[in-house]
Design an enzyme around this catalytic site. Sequence first.
Site, PDB file in Angstrom:
ATOM      1  N   CYS A   2       0.811  -1.218   0.000  1.00  0.00           N
ATOM      2  CA  CYS A   2       0.000   0.000   0.000  1.00  0.00           C
ATOM      3  C   CYS A   2       0.847   1.272   0.000  1.00  0.00           C
ATOM      4  CB  CYS A   2      -0.871   0.026   1.239  1.00  0.00           C
ATOM      5  SG  CYS A   2      -1.841  -1.444   1.484  1.00  0.00           S
ATOM      6  N   ARG A  27       5.141  -0.307  -6.165  1.00  0.00           N
ATOM      7  CA  ARG A  27       5.104  -1.078  -4.928  1.00  0.00           C
ATOM      8  C   ARG A  27       4.085  -2.217  -5.000  1.00  0.00           C
ATOM      9  NH1 ARG A  27       7.222   1.906  -0.412  1.00  0.00           N
ATOM     10  NH2 ARG A  27       5.856   0.735   0.947  1.00  0.00           N
ATOM     11  N   TRP A  76      -3.198  -2.637  -1.295  1.00  0.00           N
ATOM     12  CA  TRP A  76      -2.877  -4.038  -1.563  1.00  0.00           C
ATOM     13  C   TRP A  76      -3.668  -4.818  -0.526  1.00  0.00           C
ATOM     14  CZ3 TRP A  76      -0.334  -8.270   0.724  1.00  0.00           C
ATOM     15  CH2 TRP A  76       0.208  -9.215  -0.144  1.00  0.00           C
ATOM     16  N   ASN A 102      -1.933   2.481   5.960  1.00  0.00           N
ATOM     17  CA  ASN A 102      -1.148   1.267   5.693  1.00  0.00           C
ATOM     18  C   ASN A 102      -0.947   0.558   7.021  1.00  0.00           C
ATOM     19  OD1 ASN A 102      -0.877   2.165   3.116  1.00  0.00           O
ATOM     20  ND2 ASN A 102       1.299   2.707   3.279  1.00  0.00           N
ATOM     21  N   GLY A 103      -0.887  -0.771   6.978  1.00  0.00           N
ATOM     22  CA  GLY A 103      -0.677  -1.512   8.225  1.00  0.00           C
ATOM     23  C   GLY A 103      -1.926  -2.280   8.612  1.00  0.00           C
ATOM     24  N   GLU A 485      17.129 -18.409  -6.882  1.00  0.00           N
ATOM     25  CA  GLU A 485      16.806 -17.040  -7.291  1.00  0.00           C
ATOM     26  C   GLU A 485      16.315 -17.006  -8.749  1.00  0.00           C
ATOM     27  OE1 GLU A 485      16.233 -14.377  -5.880  1.00  0.00           O
ATOM     28  OE2 GLU A 485      16.546 -12.791  -7.346  1.00  0.00           O
ATOM     29  N   LYS A 489      12.670 -15.682  -9.873  1.00  0.00           N
ATOM     30  CA  LYS A 489      12.450 -14.634 -10.888  1.00  0.00           C
ATOM     31  C   LYS A 489      11.421 -15.103 -11.891  1.00  0.00           C
ATOM     32  CE  LYS A 489      13.694 -12.080  -9.213  1.00  0.00           C
ATOM     33  NZ  LYS A 489      14.231 -11.655  -8.005  1.00  0.00           N
ATOM     34  N   GLU A 492       7.852 -15.348 -10.352  1.00  0.00           N
ATOM     35  CA  GLU A 492       7.307 -14.033  -9.983  1.00  0.00           C
ATOM     36  C   GLU A 492       6.691 -13.310 -11.172  1.00  0.00           C
ATOM     37  OE1 GLU A 492       9.808 -11.795  -6.517  1.00  0.00           O
ATOM     38  OE2 GLU A 492      10.950 -12.278  -8.286  1.00  0.00           O
ATOM     39  N   HIS A 508      16.629 -37.765  -6.144  1.00  0.00           N
ATOM     40  CA  HIS A 508      15.779 -38.126  -5.007  1.00  0.00           C
ATOM     41  C   HIS A 508      14.349 -37.618  -5.192  1.00  0.00           C
ATOM     42  CE1 HIS A 508      19.312 -39.624  -3.036  1.00  0.00           C
ATOM     43  NE2 HIS A 508      19.914 -38.459  -3.193  1.00  0.00           N
ATOM     44  N   LYS A 607       6.318  -4.724  -3.848  1.00  0.00           N
ATOM     45  CA  LYS A 607       7.754  -4.465  -3.762  1.00  0.00           C
ATOM     46  C   LYS A 607       8.232  -4.557  -2.330  1.00  0.00           C
ATOM     47  CE  LYS A 607      11.745  -3.305  -5.325  1.00  0.00           C
ATOM     48  NZ  LYS A 607      12.442  -4.484  -5.889  1.00  0.00           N
TER      49      LYS A 607
HETATM   50  C1  G6P Z   1       8.973  -8.814  -1.649  1.00  0.00           C
HETATM   51  C2  G6P Z   1       9.618  -8.408  -2.958  1.00  0.00           C
HETATM   52  C3  G6P Z   1      10.869  -9.235  -3.199  1.00  0.00           C
HETATM   53  C4  G6P Z   1      11.822  -9.089  -2.031  1.00  0.00           C
HETATM   54  C5  G6P Z   1      11.148  -9.431  -0.703  1.00  0.00           C
HETATM   55  C6  G6P Z   1      12.008  -9.024   0.480  1.00  0.00           C
HETATM   56  O1  G6P Z   1       8.485 -10.097  -1.737  1.00  0.00           O
HETATM   57  O2  G6P Z   1       8.706  -8.594  -4.021  1.00  0.00           O
HETATM   58  O3  G6P Z   1      11.508  -8.803  -4.379  1.00  0.00           O
HETATM   59  O4  G6P Z   1      12.925  -9.920  -2.217  1.00  0.00           O
HETATM   60  O5  G6P Z   1       9.915  -8.710  -0.571  1.00  0.00           O
HETATM   61  O6  G6P Z   1      12.124  -7.638   0.475  1.00  0.00           O
HETATM   62  P1  G6P Z   1      13.288  -6.819   1.136  1.00  0.00           P
HETATM   63  O7  G6P Z   1      12.950  -5.397   0.836  1.00  0.00           O
HETATM   64  O8  G6P Z   1      13.213  -7.113   2.609  1.00  0.00           O
HETATM   65  O9  G6P Z   1      14.565  -7.257   0.553  1.00  0.00           O
END
Ligand code: G6P
Length: 612
Positions: A2, A27, A76, A102-103, A485, A489, A492, A508, A607
Amino acid sequence: MCGIVGYIGKKNAISLVVEGLKRLEYRGYDSAGVAIINKSKDLKVYKAEGKIIELEKVIPTNDEIIGNIGIAHTRWATHGQPNKKNSHPHIDNSGKIAIVHNGIIENYRVLKTFLEEKGFSFYSETDTEVLANLISFMESEYHNLEVSVREALIKVEGTFGLAVISSDYPGQIIAARRGSPLILGIGKEEYFIASDVSATIIHTKDVIYLQDNEMVVLTQTGYTIKTLKNEIVEAKIDKVDWDISQMEKGDYKHFMLKEIFEQPTSVGNAFRGRLYDNLSTTRLGGIGMSLSELRKVKKIQIIGCGTSWHAALIGKNIIEQIARIPVEVEYASEYRYRNPIIPEDTIVIVISQSGETADTLAAMREAQARGAKVFGITNVVGSTIARETDGGVYSHAGSEIGVASTKAFTSQITVLGLLAVLLGRMTNMSPIDGMEFIKEIRKIPKKIEKILALNDDIREIAKSMVNSTNALYLGRGVHYPVALEGALKLKEISYIHAEGYPAAEMKHGPLALIDENMPVVAIALNDSIYDKIISNLQEVKARDGQLIIIASEGDKLVKKMAKHVIYIPDTIYALQPILSVIPLQLLAYHVADLKGFNVDQPRNLAKSVTVE
Ligand code: G6P
């Protein structure tokens, strides 16, 4: 997650706050709304499900929207569906008070029952509407918006970053924070409130980062910051040290692509000024520990979420190898609820791009509460983790807008490499090896450029994955987290199910999934376990798996096995992940782009995840 923007000044508020919302789009959100007090001192609220463009369609163009005070929000969903009814701003039953928040208000059910007994009704499923009416209830007693907001917040359990306006107080915005970030932007005869400096940087670089349990009253002529206990706070004004150009895509189609291409610079920024040639070591001034304190470190715990957690796994591998100090890596969300054991002489490192991830913050506070020395590796200057840790290292990746983290990741692993050398040179690492690291890291930006030059080839390879429904990513040693990772990617942004696996574990279980439709992306570089991983990949090949191999330049063997090979330059083991992840970032990017998806704002993701 948010976003909040608020404006008070002499200009027309609505266009400024909507523009601010657009700067927060990255975000992640699923609905948006705005409230203004117009020239006739009427409160006007407009909301829409979906993107800001939908909101713009419902905002009229007549005089009723002209006014100098406004608040806006991108939501969000947490409580309730992402629809217009649940989106912010929420108004109280009198229709005079509007709030963006927010929160999470944890005790909202209790408060809601209390208010229902007092005759209040509710139209949404949100905790925020409860707060709007709680302020309204207080207002009937105190007749002073500042006092009413404060009294309401005293009753609240949970987290908030919020802004409130009322048509009875057409010259005031009240904003407050606990747990959710909020900044005050100070312009010339105008003030902004925002959850993120990106929303306001175009107007001012002078900001105050509000602290938890602080509240600010903004008027056209100034601001007053107080604690929720009504004590005046003399807050420091910070200068934002980055530029609006970081918020623009330039010639790139997406921010993610721009950020991938920025890595020669961002990685360079992560090590610049931190290499200490004379002593063949590194220096990380912000850690806040002397060399003799660092020498006593017997154990390290690294905590993070998402991509930052993958960086932590790479850090473990490198630190253990170079410094011979045992490292534990944990998801922040698990650590905080697990009654963690933190032995004497342990340092806890929290890694977070945003410095605001709720689980990481809570884990950090848990470790601090147990008396542990905690330092942060964060990217966002002035973020909560940066402010609340005992020391820290900025990763200096620059502003990252794409939800899928790329350049922040390579900067994090660069910093972890520097830390490994700093610790290693006090224990296990020879000056010769220290110097080799320094020489090699200086070559990394050029080597990244070489990989980026393969962009078009990687797009061609991506075409072979566009119709896949699953993919496997394999690596060993330091490349196992890189495989995780790469898979993250892909899932996501392309919504293809992907798993990262240590290559030898294939037999396994996952080997059962292999057939001619399964793309298998593997990292097999010239290092001590090269032969082992080649054997693992033979098992995939024997079952007709479609191998895409990231290999060292000059490796002819892989050519015979793989459908596609992406060659990357050699470097030392500790720095290899910075290079090997880049083709995986590009691969995921191109698959998603070829599928026509919104690469920068993937569905359901945010984000910065500021809720648990
Ligand atoms: C969200 C983002 C990711 C990020 C994760 C941790 O899920 O979409 O890209 O890796 O948060 O965020 P941070 O800001 O703590 O690295």
